[in-house]
Design an enzyme around this catalytic site. Structure first.
Site, mmCIF file in Angstrom:
data_model
loop_
_atom_site.group_PDB
_atom_site.id
_atom_site.type_symbol
_atom_site.label_atom_id
_atom_site.label_comp_id
_atom_site.label_asym_id
_atom_site.label_seq_id
_atom_site.Cartn_x
_atom_site.Cartn_y
_atom_site.Cartn_z
ATOM 1 C CB THR A 283 -2.817 -25.326 -12.973
ATOM 2 O OG1 THR A 283 -2.305 -26.265 -13.924
ATOM 3 C CG2 THR A 283 -2.172 -23.969 -13.191
ATOM 4 N N GLY B 120 -6.301 -29.080 -19.783
ATOM 5 C CA GLY B 120 -6.103 -28.240 -18.618
ATOM 6 C C GLY B 120 -5.182 -27.075 -18.913
ATOM 7 C CG ASN B 121 -5.713 -23.434 -16.946
ATOM 8 O OD1 ASN B 121 -6.056 -22.695 -17.857
ATOM 9 N ND2 ASN B 121 -6.510 -23.733 -15.932
ATOM 10 C CB THR B 122 -0.289 -27.275 -16.405
ATOM 11 O OG1 THR B 122 -0.458 -26.186 -15.491
ATOM 12 C CG2 THR B 122 1.187 -27.630 -16.479
ATOM 13 C CG ASN B 123 0.559 -31.228 -18.205
ATOM 14 O OD1 ASN B 123 1.508 -31.097 -18.964
ATOM 15 N ND2 ASN B 123 0.701 -31.216 -16.885
ATOM 16 C CB ILE B 124 -3.616 -31.724 -23.550
ATOM 17 C CG1 ILE B 124 -3.762 -30.240 -23.876
ATOM 18 C CG2 ILE B 124 -4.754 -32.528 -24.187
ATOM 19 C CD1 ILE B 124 -3.585 -29.924 -25.364
ATOM 20 C CB VAL B 125 -4.626 -35.763 -19.300
ATOM 21 C CG1 VAL B 125 -4.546 -37.253 -19.007
ATOM 22 C CG2 VAL B 125 -3.747 -34.976 -18.325
ATOM 23 C CG ASP C 147 -11.471 -28.576 -14.388
ATOM 24 O OD1 ASP C 147 -12.456 -27.799 -14.411
ATOM 25 O OD2 ASP C 147 -10.358 -28.240 -13.918
#
Length: 254
Positions: free
Chosen positions: A132, A8-13, A108
């Site tokens: 985000t 994602g734009n903020t985190n990689i899960v 996503d």
């Protein structure tokens, strides 16, 4: 075991499913400046910290909305597991009517829609994802994607206020006791929390008018649990909704 990676734009899960439940989950900050080698070290250290036997990973699936990170993560999957990851695109089997998928729909959101339709195949379902960006993705009982609405996420809006003003502070978000804040912090919380609750209710209501159907509403993402008491129209909370969509798509394609 299945490894799901949601970039994602903020985190990689990263999350591991053993066929019954999610047994490991990790979050890594999404940083396009990091090299592939840096991500390799980070991922390997996370797996080692949980004593994860990488030989037990049978399949890997990736959803990415950050193109500049996609290839790097794919290469690291190959390096760590000696496997080619399945990348979620509009061409994979998802249970959705392929011709109804908008050309620019993010992977996503495709995962959210696929799992929403899988959960409630006889209903029109909206997934509200508090990430985000705050996204509203709707699918009908035929598996047709009806459309998406997108606004800046709650934390994104707080960051924008903090970055664009001289006196407003950075705050953590929780439901305030009143909409009439008496401090800068409570005023921001009141505006964001009550304002976004009204925004969500408005989008749901307008979407129902346009479709002529009652929507089953699923909430997911970081602040979904925090804000949900303010939004009576939320029917279900699922913090793993996007990951479950990845798992569903994996089951249809491997």
């Amino acid at each position: 075991m299945l490894l799901c990676i949601d970039i994602g734009n903020t985190n990689i899960v990263l999350a591991v499913h053993d066929g019954t439940s999610w047994v490991h989950t990790w979050r890594v900050y999404s940083d396009e400046r990091k090299t592939g080698d840096e991500y390799y070290v980070i991922f390997r250290s996370l797996f080692e910290s949980e004593k994860l036997d990488v030989s037990g990973i049978e399949n890997v699936i990736i959803s990415s909305v950050v193109p500049n990170l996609t290839l790097s993560i794919q290469k690291n999957v190959k390096r760590l597991f000696n496997k080619e990851a399945l990348l979620v695109t509009h061409d994979v089997k998802s249970g959705l009517v392929r011709s109804s998928i908008p050309e620019e729909l993010g992977s996503d959101l495709m995962c959210n829609l696929a799992y929403a339709h899988y959960l409630k195949p006889d209903k029109t379902v909206m997934t509200v994802d508090f990430g985000t960006a705050l996204t509203f993705s709707t699918v009908n009982g035929k598996g047709e994607v009806l459309g998406v609405a997108i606004v800046p996420g709650l934390v994104t809006s707080v960051h924008a206020l903090f970055g664009a003003t001289a006196q407003l502070p950075q705050v953590d978000l929780h439901i305030p006791s009143t909409a009439l804040g008496r401090s800068s912090e409570d005023s921001i919380r009141a505006g964001i929390m009550y304002g976004y609750a009204g925004l969500v209710s408005s989008i749901v209501g307008r979407s129902e008018k346009e479709t002529g159907e009652h929507l089953f509403v699923i909430a997911t993402g970081g602040l979904s649990k925090t804000i949900s008491p303010l939004i009576p129209r939320i029917d279900m909370l699922d913090k793993f909704h996007t990951l479950n969509g990845l798992r569903l798509i994996a089951s249809l394609n491997f």
